[in-house]
Design a protein around this motif. Structure first.
Motif, PDB file in Angstrom:
ATOM      1  N   ARG A  38       0.827  -1.204   0.000  1.00 19.18           N
ATOM      2  CA  ARG A  38       0.000   0.000   0.000  1.00 19.18           C
ATOM      3  C   ARG A  38       0.866   1.260   0.000  1.00 19.18           C
ATOM      4  N   ARG A  39       1.521   1.439  -1.133  1.00 21.75           N
ATOM      5  CA  ARG A  39       2.352   2.617  -1.363  1.00 21.75           C
ATOM      6  C   ARG A  39       2.025   3.159  -2.745  1.00 21.75           C
ATOM      7  N   SER A  40       2.346   4.426  -2.978  1.00 21.15           N
ATOM      8  CA  SER A  40       2.098   5.014  -4.287  1.00 21.15           C
ATOM      9  C   SER A  40       3.021   4.370  -5.315  1.00 21.15           C
ATOM     10  N   PRO A  41       2.608   4.318  -6.588  1.00 20.48           N
ATOM     11  CA  PRO A  41       3.461   3.713  -7.623  1.00 20.48           C
ATOM     12  C   PRO A  41       4.835   4.360  -7.728  1.00 20.48           C
ATOM     13  N   ALA A  49      10.728   3.844  -6.752  1.00 19.15           N
ATOM     14  CA  ALA A  49      11.960   4.328  -6.122  1.00 19.15           C
ATOM     15  C   ALA A  49      12.555   3.261  -5.201  1.00 19.15           C
ATOM     16  N   ALA A  50      11.709   2.581  -4.440  1.00 24.79           N
ATOM     17  CA  ALA A  50      12.198   1.552  -3.524  1.00 24.79           C
ATOM     18  C   ALA A  50      12.776   0.358  -4.277  1.00 24.79           C
ATOM     19  N   SER A  91      23.773  -4.595  -7.042  1.00 23.30           N
ATOM     20  CA  SER A  91      24.691  -4.495  -8.179  1.00 23.30           C
ATOM     21  C   SER A  91      26.043  -3.950  -7.721  1.00 23.30           C
ATOM     22  N   ASP A  92      27.003  -3.990  -8.635  1.00 27.43           N
ATOM     23  CA  ASP A  92      28.332  -3.469  -8.319  1.00 27.43           C
ATOM     24  C   ASP A  92      28.334  -1.945  -8.268  1.00 27.43           C
ATOM     25  N   GLU A  93      27.436  -1.326  -9.052  1.00 18.15           N
ATOM     26  CA  GLU A  93      27.354   0.129  -9.080  1.00 18.15           C
ATOM     27  C   GLU A  93      26.212   0.595  -8.162  1.00 18.15           C
ATOM     28  N   LYS A  94      26.487   0.642  -6.883  1.00 18.95           N
ATOM     29  CA  LYS A  94      25.462   1.034  -5.912  1.00 18.95           C
ATOM     30  C   LYS A  94      25.155   2.530  -6.031  1.00 18.95           C
ATOM     31  N   LYS A  95      23.906   2.877  -5.782  1.00 19.22           N
ATOM     32  CA  LYS A  95      23.460   4.267  -5.828  1.00 19.22           C
ATOM     33  C   LYS A  95      23.093   4.727  -4.422  1.00 19.22           C
ATOM     34  N   PHE A  96      23.489   5.937  -4.098  1.00 16.49           N
ATOM     35  CA  PHE A  96      23.138   6.484  -2.800  1.00 16.49           C
ATOM     36  C   PHE A  96      21.654   6.829  -2.759  1.00 16.49           C
ATOM     37  N   LEU A  97      21.105   6.768  -1.566  1.00 12.77           N
ATOM     38  CA  LEU A  97      19.685   7.087  -1.385  1.00 12.77           C
ATOM     39  C   LEU A  97      19.396   8.521  -1.811  1.00 12.77           C
ATOM     40  N   LYS A  98      20.359   9.412  -1.576  1.00 11.94           N
ATOM     41  CA  LYS A  98      20.186  10.808  -1.951  1.00 11.94           C
ATOM     42  C   LYS A  98      20.046  10.957  -3.467  1.00 11.94           C
ATOM     43  N   ASP A  99      20.855  10.199  -4.239  1.00 12.17           N
ATOM     44  CA  ASP A  99      20.796  10.267  -5.698  1.00 12.17           C
ATOM     45  C   ASP A  99      19.462   9.733  -6.221  1.00 12.17           C
ATOM     46  N   ILE A 100      18.970   8.656  -5.622  1.00  8.90           N
ATOM     47  CA  ILE A 100      17.683   8.090  -6.038  1.00  8.90           C
ATOM     48  C   ILE A 100      16.551   9.068  -5.734  1.00  8.90           C
ATOM     49  N   SER A 101      16.658   9.741  -4.603  1.00  6.48           N
ATOM     50  CA  SER A 101      15.651  10.734  -4.237  1.00  6.48           C
ATOM     51  C   SER A 101      15.614  11.884  -5.238  1.00  6.48           C
ATOM     52  N   LEU A 102      16.790  12.345  -5.668  1.00 10.00           N
ATOM     53  CA  LEU A 102      16.853  13.437  -6.642  1.00 10.00           C
ATOM     54  C   LEU A 102      16.308  13.009  -7.998  1.00 10.00           C
ATOM     55  N   THR A 115      10.517   8.637   2.610  1.00  9.42           N
ATOM     56  CA  THR A 115       9.462   7.859   1.946  1.00  9.42           C
ATOM     57  C   THR A 115      10.048   6.627   1.274  1.00  9.42           C
ATOM     58  N   ILE A 116      11.246   6.767   0.685  1.00 12.64           N
ATOM     59  CA  ILE A 116      11.892   5.606   0.054  1.00 12.64           C
ATOM     60  C   ILE A 116      12.241   4.566   1.109  1.00 12.64           C
ATOM     61  N   ARG A 117      12.740   5.023   2.264  1.00 12.87           N
ATOM     62  CA  ARG A 117      13.079   4.075   3.344  1.00 12.87           C
ATOM     63  C   ARG A 117      11.841   3.324   3.815  1.00 12.87           C
TER      64      ARG A 117
END
Length: 313
Positions: free
Chosen positions: A244-247, A252-253, A262-273, A281-283
């Motif tokens: 029960r979360r928005s699409p 994002a999650a 993956s080998d190329e991990k992305k920071f939570l801040k970058d995904i948020s941007l 909300t992503i957490r």
């Protein structure tokens, strides 16, 4: 050249189209089979001084059925050489005349500018123009005194939804000339209500899925093709679960989960941007999806031991 039956030759022969005269002529006996035909194809001409390899350009622009005169009115522009006084005078006289489509033309130009910044296709642009025209034509004028930029942005938002190419309100805010998310939301509700009154039925907006945003978000993050494919499969499987979360939050999650594997991990801040979703909300969405990670992440992308190494929320 084409084949056609010639009554003089008594058999099918090749014919020649004389576009200047509008005649269809038999190539063997010269008999005019059809005269004064109207060529309805586009007219193309080269206006350059040199006729070398210059590309021809179309004469005139396409008609716009949403405008009273079809968008074929004359526009007097400023000359590059002499005659500035006469041109400016003619321009002032033209502007003094009453043009019922002036406000519509300005609105359509603003919609086109916003759509180009968002990279939208022509069908969405045309749908947004139609939506604005329908609301503008209602009596009494419902748009008077309202935030014009918010109205135009809301028309684009609705058009994207109806064409199954949705954009987030935050994405549209970036090109809405300062209109806030709340203003666009109110404008959207107002337009939907007005159109429902006009149609006498509920307005179809289309259903939003997490997959509608995923590829664009992955592109912003420069993810590999394998990671994008894995994220698409994971999002598709997540629709079978009761999350029960928005699409947008789910997308994002899922991206966060796939990138952590993956080998190329992305920071939570970058995904948020990239997604426009707040880190908190992503957490929280990650906490809801984490128990189902083994069910949604493809087996070819991550093994069981890789999933166990995911950080526990």
């Amino acid at each position: 050249m084409a084949d056609s039956y010639c009554p003089e030759c008594k058999r099918p022969t090749e014919v020649v189209f004389d576009h200047s005269a509008g005649d269809t002529v038999c190539s063997e006996c010269g008999l005019v089979l059809e005269a004064h035909n109207i060529d309805e194809t586009s007219e193309w001409r080269t206006f350059a001084n040199e006729t070398g390899d210059n590309d021809p350009v179309r004469v005139g622009g396409p008609t716009n059925p949403l405008l009273t005169d079809g968008g074929l009115s004359t526009v007097i522009s400023k000359p590059t050489g002499g005659g500035e006084y006469l041109s400016s005078s003619l321009g002032r006289w033209q502007n003094r005349g009453s043009n019922p489509d002036r406000s519509l033309i300005q609105a359509f130009k603003a919609i086109a500018t916003m759509s180009d910044k968002l990279g939208l296709v022509a069908t969405i642009k045309d749908r947004a123009n139609e939506i604005y025209k329908k609301v503008e034509d209602q009596k009494p004028k419902p748009l008077k005194g309202r935030n014009q930029d918010a109205i135009l942005a809301a028309c684009i938002y609705i058009a994207c939804r109806q064409e199954d190419k949705p954009r987030t309100v935050k994405e549209i805010c970036l090109v809405a000339n300062g209109a806030s998310k709340k203003e666009i939301g109110r404008a959207k509700e107002f337009i939907v209500k007005q159109l429902e009154i006009e149609m006498g039925q509920s307005m179809e907006m289309g259903t939003i899925h997490a997959g509608d945003f995923l590829r664009r978000f992955c592109s912003h993050l420069c993810m590999t093709n394998q990671a994008v494919k894995a994220a698409q499969e994971a999002v598709h499987k997540s629709e079978e679960l009761d999350i029960r979360r928005s699409p947008i939050s789910i997308a994002a999650a899922v991206i966060y989960i796939i990138t952590q594997l993956s080998d190329e991990k992305k920071f939570l801040k970058d995904i948020s941007l990239a997604t426009g979703v707040a880190e908190g909300t992503i957490r929280n969405s990650y906490k809801d999806i984490y128990p189902y990670a083994s069910r949604i992440v493809p087996n070819w992308y991550a093994k069981d031991e890789d999933l166990r190494n995911l950080s526990n929320p």
